[in-house]
Design a protein around this motif. Sequence first.
Motif, PDB file in Angstrom:
ATOM      1  N   VAL A 102       1.288  -0.691  -0.066  1.00  0.00           N
ATOM      2  CA  VAL A 102      -0.348   0.048   0.467  1.00  0.00           C
ATOM      3  C   VAL A 102       0.557   1.361   0.278  1.00  0.00           C
ATOM      4  O   VAL A 102       1.728   1.013   0.701  1.00  0.00           O
ATOM      5  N   VAL A 103       0.280   1.995  -1.026  1.00  0.00           N
ATOM      6  CA  VAL A 103       1.495   3.369  -1.058  1.00  0.00           C
ATOM      7  C   VAL A 103       0.964   4.363  -0.231  1.00  0.00           C
ATOM      8  O   VAL A 103      -0.296   4.689  -0.853  1.00  0.00           O
ATOM      9  N   THR A 104       1.703   5.227  -0.659  1.00  0.00           N
ATOM     10  CA  THR A 104       0.969   7.096  -0.352  1.00  0.00           C
ATOM     11  C   THR A 104       2.029   7.905  -0.945  1.00  0.00           C
ATOM     12  O   THR A 104       2.848   7.837  -2.090  1.00  0.00           O
ATOM     13  N   THR A 105       1.430   9.295  -0.618  1.00  0.00           N
ATOM     14  CA  THR A 105       2.187  10.118  -1.562  1.00  0.00           C
ATOM     15  C   THR A 105       2.883  10.392  -1.397  1.00  0.00           C
ATOM     16  O   THR A 105       4.280  11.332  -2.370  1.00  0.00           O
ATOM     17  N   THR A 106       3.943  10.223  -0.107  1.00  0.00           N
ATOM     18  CA  THR A 106       4.931  10.036   0.402  1.00  0.00           C
ATOM     19  C   THR A 106       5.448   8.723   0.014  1.00  0.00           C
ATOM     20  O   THR A 106       6.945   9.215   0.195  1.00  0.00           O
ATOM     21  N   THR A 107       5.411   7.788  -0.393  1.00  0.00           N
ATOM     22  CA  THR A 107       6.476   6.385  -1.103  1.00  0.00           C
ATOM     23  C   THR A 107       6.635   7.153  -2.285  1.00  0.00           C
ATOM     24  O   THR A 107       6.498   6.782  -3.428  1.00  0.00           O
ATOM     25  N   ALA A 108       8.259   6.488  -1.794  1.00  0.00           N
ATOM     26  CA  ALA A 108       8.904   6.776  -3.297  1.00  0.00           C
ATOM     27  C   ALA A 108       8.918   5.225  -4.419  1.00  0.00           C
ATOM     28  O   ALA A 108      10.144   4.559  -3.966  1.00  0.00           O
ATOM     29  N   VAL A 109       8.681   5.105  -5.384  1.00  0.00           N
ATOM     30  CA  VAL A 109       8.723   4.031  -5.780  1.00  0.00           C
ATOM     31  C   VAL A 109       9.730   3.452  -6.473  1.00  0.00           C
ATOM     32  O   VAL A 109      10.882   2.088  -6.680  1.00  0.00           O
ATOM     33  N   VAL A 110      10.565   4.886  -7.487  1.00  0.00           N
ATOM     34  CA  VAL A 110      11.656   4.543  -7.992  1.00  0.00           C
ATOM     35  C   VAL A 110      12.579   6.083  -8.293  1.00  0.00           C
ATOM     36  O   VAL A 110      11.428   7.007  -8.238  1.00  0.00           O
ATOM     37  N   THR A 111      13.891   5.427  -8.264  1.00  0.00           N
ATOM     38  CA  THR A 111      14.045   7.039  -9.132  1.00  0.00           C
ATOM     39  C   THR A 111      14.655   7.300 -11.067  1.00  0.00           C
ATOM     40  O   THR A 111      15.657   6.120 -11.164  1.00  0.00           O
ATOM     41  N   LEU A 112      14.424   7.880 -11.297  1.00  0.00           N
ATOM     42  CA  LEU A 112      14.803   8.023 -12.981  1.00  0.00           C
ATOM     43  C   LEU A 112      15.255   8.641 -12.827  1.00  0.00           C
ATOM     44  O   LEU A 112      15.668  10.391 -12.337  1.00  0.00           O
ATOM     45  N   THR A 113      17.106   8.985 -14.056  1.00  0.00           N
ATOM     46  CA  THR A 113      17.550   9.701 -14.263  1.00  0.00           C
ATOM     47  C   THR A 113      18.131   9.936 -15.343  1.00  0.00           C
ATOM     48  O   THR A 113      18.273   8.306 -16.634  1.00  0.00           O
ATOM     49  N   GLN A 114      18.423  10.812 -16.002  1.00  0.00           N
ATOM     50  CA  GLN A 114      18.669  11.610 -17.461  1.00  0.00           C
ATOM     51  C   GLN A 114      19.702  11.642 -18.060  1.00  0.00           C
ATOM     52  O   GLN A 114      20.603  12.145 -17.452  1.00  0.00           O
ATOM     53  N   VAL A 115      20.588  10.112 -18.644  1.00  0.00           N
ATOM     54  CA  VAL A 115      21.837  10.284 -19.438  1.00  0.00           C
ATOM     55  C   VAL A 115      21.818  10.715 -21.041  1.00  0.00           C
ATOM     56  O   VAL A 115      23.031  11.085 -21.107  1.00  0.00           O
ATOM     57  N   HIS A 116      20.824  11.016 -21.252  1.00  0.00           N
ATOM     58  CA  HIS A 116      20.705  11.355 -22.974  1.00  0.00           C
ATOM     59  C   HIS A 116      20.490  12.666 -23.106  1.00  0.00           C
ATOM     60  O   HIS A 116      18.967  12.802 -23.438  1.00  0.00           O
ATOM     61  N   PRO A 117      21.217  13.833 -22.981  1.00  0.00           N
ATOM     62  CA  PRO A 117      22.194  13.821 -22.956  1.00  0.00           C
ATOM     63  C   PRO A 117      22.579  13.792 -20.986  1.00  0.00           C
ATOM     64  O   PRO A 117      21.652  13.769 -20.091  1.00  0.00           O
ATOM     65  N   ILE A 118      23.883  14.424 -21.016  1.00  0.00           N
ATOM     66  CA  ILE A 118      24.071  14.164 -19.505  1.00  0.00           C
ATOM     67  C   ILE A 118      25.253  16.023 -18.820  1.00  0.00           C
ATOM     68  O   ILE A 118      25.630  16.426 -19.741  1.00  0.00           O
ATOM     69  N   TYR A 119      24.993  15.830 -18.314  1.00  0.00           N
ATOM     70  CA  TYR A 119      25.726  16.904 -17.779  1.00  0.00           C
ATOM     71  C   TYR A 119      27.298  16.829 -17.357  1.00  0.00           C
ATOM     72  O   TYR A 119      26.819  15.705 -16.698  1.00  0.00           O
ATOM     73  N   VAL A 120      28.291  17.173 -17.185  1.00  0.00           N
ATOM     74  CA  VAL A 120      29.656  17.414 -16.372  1.00  0.00           C
ATOM     75  C   VAL A 120      29.974  18.319 -16.209  1.00  0.00           C
ATOM     76  O   VAL A 120      29.952  19.517 -16.327  1.00  0.00           O
TER      77      VAL A 120
END
Length: 420
Positions: free
Chosen positions: A214-232
């Motif tokens: 049971v999840v709520t609005t404070t539950t972190a399901v997963v983290t997505l990271t955008q790597v195309h393009p990417i910063y250095v």
Amino acid sequence: MSRFWKIALIAVVVIVVGAVGFRLLHKPAAEDGAQGQQRGQHKGPGGADGQDKDAAPVPVTVEPVVKQDVPVYLTALGTVQALNTVTINPQISGQMLSINFKEGQEVKKGDLLAQIDPRPFQAAYDQAAAKQQMDEAQLATAQSTLKRNDALVVKGYVAQLDMDTFRNNVANLTASVAADKAAVRSAKVNLDYTRIISPIDGVAGIRNVDPGNVVTTTTAVVTLTQVHPIYVMFNLPEQNLEAVRSASGGDDPLEVLALDRADAHTLADDGRLNVVDNQIDTTTGTFKLRSVFQNAKGDLWPGQFVNVRLKVRTVAGGLVIPAQAVQRGPDGDYVYLLQQDQTVKMQPVKVANEVGDSHVMIGSGLALNDQVVTEGQFRLKPGSKVKALKPGEVPAAPTQAELDKAKKNGKQQGGGRRGG
């Protein structure tokens, strides 16, 4: 003292004086012989000077000083950062029915990531839609009543007070229908939130929930990271600020390269300087820069440390030699320079910049087409006679005459030592 002891004492003194005199007379001769032997070893035909004079040339590899356009780089340690990082939290509370992605998978914007049980929200939507339909029916009846009585009020069959009631009823029901439509839209939004959709293109991390939770609005399901393009991201000393700002003033952004931590190979060479920060960090005396890489093959990864090279300008016609030609001495850098008589001398040089991984640009000390020794320096000293070879060339085998000469010199040297 008796006469006997006087004669004995005189005899002892005579013997001692004679021995000392004999020693003094013969020591210079021995030393002269030794010095003569040393001079024979150093200056005789079989001595070391004779050997240096007649010794075979030392085979070394030489390469010429060449002229080429040399890019000038500023180097720094950089950190790779994702273009966007999004932590996926549900917008509603409910039971997680399914997880529709694999950890580490690349997802596209709009892909379904997870599904929350939609039944409660579907029921709320249906209820709101039914309420809207009911109020719309009542509004239609009220509007019809108002229209019929509006024609009768002129003839006096309907009182004006009743007409005001009819109008107010229509207005009230119109507002109710508008509220119903808003409630339907809200219920539809909550129903849509049961489908968790990816907001960006990115790589899914490790999930934090499993189906059935049971999840709520404070539950972190997963983290997505955008790597195309990417910063250095990287920092440079404040003394480089003017050079960077001057170079970045043109229409084309400055080129940036990302190399691995050992500078062994280039990870990405399509970077462009994106932003120069608007202030200098007073605690470190550096300023921050951000570059963007397309990272099509995914060679750069968020959180990775890389060595950054920022190209600020290009020197036209720089003098370039192999890096291994430069030696470090107590007075600074130097190279062995080949002379016209096939001897070498130590030539002080000033290294201005690195050129790739194997060459350097010389600021002073050499001229175009000068020949410098790149291999075999450990056998050299100023004035050594050398045999210049091209890169990859192997020295020829000694001739019989050269072998005989070397053997003869060896015998002469050995004979001189025995004779001494």
